[in-house]
Design an enzyme around this catalytic site. Structure first.
Site, short mmCIF file in Angstrom:
data_model
loop_
_atom_site.label_atom_id
_atom_site.label_comp_id
_atom_site.label_asym_id
_atom_site.label_seq_id
_atom_site.Cartn_x
_atom_site.Cartn_y
_atom_site.Cartn_z
N GLY A 9 15.27 -0.10 -5.28
CA GLY A 9 16.39 0.29 -5.63
C GLY A 9 17.69 0.16 -3.76
O GLY A 9 18.96 0.62 -4.70
N ASN A 10 16.99 -0.05 -3.17
CA ASN A 10 17.77 -0.24 -2.16
C ASN A 10 18.80 -1.12 -1.65
O ASN A 10 19.17 -2.18 -1.33
CB ASN A 10 17.12 -0.21 -0.42
CG ASN A 10 16.84 1.99 -0.70
OD1 ASN A 10 17.75 2.07 0.26
ND2 ASN A 10 15.02 2.17 -0.14
N LYS B 204 7.44 12.18 -2.64
CA LYS B 204 8.94 11.14 -3.10
C LYS B 204 10.26 10.78 -2.72
O LYS B 204 11.01 11.66 -2.74
CB LYS B 204 9.09 10.53 -4.49
CG LYS B 204 9.81 9.45 -4.59
CD LYS B 204 9.25 8.36 -4.58
CE LYS B 204 9.99 6.75 -4.71
NZ LYS B 204 9.32 5.72 -5.01
N LYS C 251 3.25 0.25 -1.93
CA LYS C 251 3.28 -1.45 -2.58
C LYS C 251 1.70 -2.21 -2.04
O LYS C 251 1.64 -2.83 -3.65
CB LYS C 251 4.19 -2.49 -1.80
CG LYS C 251 5.23 -2.50 -1.85
CD LYS C 251 6.11 -2.45 -0.31
CE LYS C 251 7.37 -2.90 -1.95
NZ LYS C 251 8.29 -1.37 -0.99
N LYS D 157 7.52 3.48 -8.45
CA LYS D 157 8.28 2.27 -8.99
C LYS D 157 7.05 1.01 -8.92
O LYS D 157 6.57 0.67 -9.42
CB LYS D 157 9.63 1.22 -8.28
CG LYS D 157 9.74 0.21 -9.17
CD LYS D 157 10.20 -0.68 -7.78
CE LYS D 157 10.06 -0.55 -6.13
NZ LYS D 157 10.36 -1.26 -5.27
#
Length: 338
Positions: free
Chosen positions: A12-13, A130, A276, A214
């Site tokens: 999103g960044n 989060k 990740k 995500k």
């Protein structure tokens, strides 16, 4: 020549950076940069599913709702997630289609409003972790926490941010629709912001207050549609161990067993690289060919093995309880109604 299915997970960044004011035009320009890279993948022969984060956007939406609560009713967290998923899906869909047209590629692009099932007993609902929304100074964080009753914590040395529950994704509700669109040759945008979190209740689905990671949702989606590659985009070209220490070392290839060992040792911070690595490990363990962690600018080169950190099975034998990739993938695919 088709080179396989690739799920590309954009942060999103990358769409709304810390220095942006948050305007639609800023986000469109950032998305255009992202989409030129995705077009490059498609030109190389990859079939692409795009996923994206929404941390900055959903945080801003929550605050916007809070500030106007005396005028209009507030939206719930899941509804705010749906709101940002729809907006970003629209922007990515439009910009990507324009960039494909410029490149002479006649492909349809479809953004799917995606619900992601979670377990309402997940311990994340008791332990919000989060980070979402803008960064605050310590004084600003204390004021926002007091004024709006939000839990705010320090985020990886970058400032203070609001935190919300982040349960583990269990199922992609629209997986069959996504798979059908993919098989028809479309470029698909799905699971935006980790998907809209829902739980089963009274034989139906209802939204719940959370933001799903995500990368975890992207990994689950990639496994469910039988993707070959999972690209997890971040701010560094390669994964490092002993990050920012004198003995820092970049990794070109990280076998799953070693990645799990480093996770257990705390090599990867929970607020940045650890999610990740977990997403990459799960993808490979359950049948994916390769997961790659790198920057947006390097996605084409990374898939060719020229840069980035690739996570794969490696040469080590499986550990106890480790599922065989082919069997696990078959089990997942059989759960999808074709």
């Amino acid at each position: 020549m088709q080179k396989g299915i690739c799920v590309v997970a954009i942060g999103g960044n990358a769409i709304l950076s810390e220095t942006d004011q948050g305007t639609i035009n800023e986000q469109i320009e950032n998305i255009r940069i992202v989409c030129t890279k995705i077009v490059g993948l498609i030109q190389q022969g990859y079939q692409v599913i795009v996923t994206h984060g929404n941390g900055p956007q959903v945080g801003q939406t929550l605050l916007r709702h809070k500030l106007s609560a005396n005028i209009v009713s507030e939206g719930t967290l899941d509804a705010c997630g749906a709101e940002t998923q729809g907006l970003l899906g629209y922007l990515i869909q439009q910009v990507l289609r324009n960039e494909l047209d410029k490149a002479g590629l006649s492909l349809d692009v479809a953004a799917i409003v995606t619900q992601v099932l979670v377990d309402k007993q997940d311990k994340a609902f008791q332990e919000p972790t989060k980070p979402i929304g803008p960064f605050y100074s310590k004084d600003e964080a204390e004021e926002v926490s007091r004024k709006y009753d939000r839990k705010i914590v320090e985020d990886s040395g970058r400032g203070y941010r609001m935190v919300v529950p982040s349960p583990i994704p269990v199922d992609i509700v629209e997986k069959n629709t996504i798979l059908s669109l993919l098989k028809s040759g479309n470029v698909v945008i799905a699971a935006g912001g980790g998907g809209i979190p829902v739980v089963r209740q009274d034989n139906g689905l209802v939204g719940i207050a959370a933001v799903i990671d995500k990368d975890a949702a992207s990994s689950l989606l990639a496994r469910m549609v039988g993707a070959d590659y999972l690209l997890l985009l971040t701010g560094v070209e390669k994964v490092c161990i002993n990050y920012r220490q004198p003995n820092e070392s970049q990794l070109d290839f990280l076998p799953v067993w070693q990645a799990e060992k480093y996770l257990a040792e705390g090599q990867f911070p929970e607020g940045s690289m650890a999610p990740k690595i977990r997403a990459a490990v799960e993808f490979v363990k359950y049948g994916g060919t390769k997961a790659i962690i790198t920057t947006l600018n390097n996605i084409c080169a990374a898939l060719q093995g020229e840069t980035g950190t690739a996570i794969g099975l490696g040469d080590q034998p499986p550990v106890a309880g480790y599922p065989a990739g082919a069997i696990a993938e078959k089990t997942i695919m059989e759960s999808c109604v074709m």
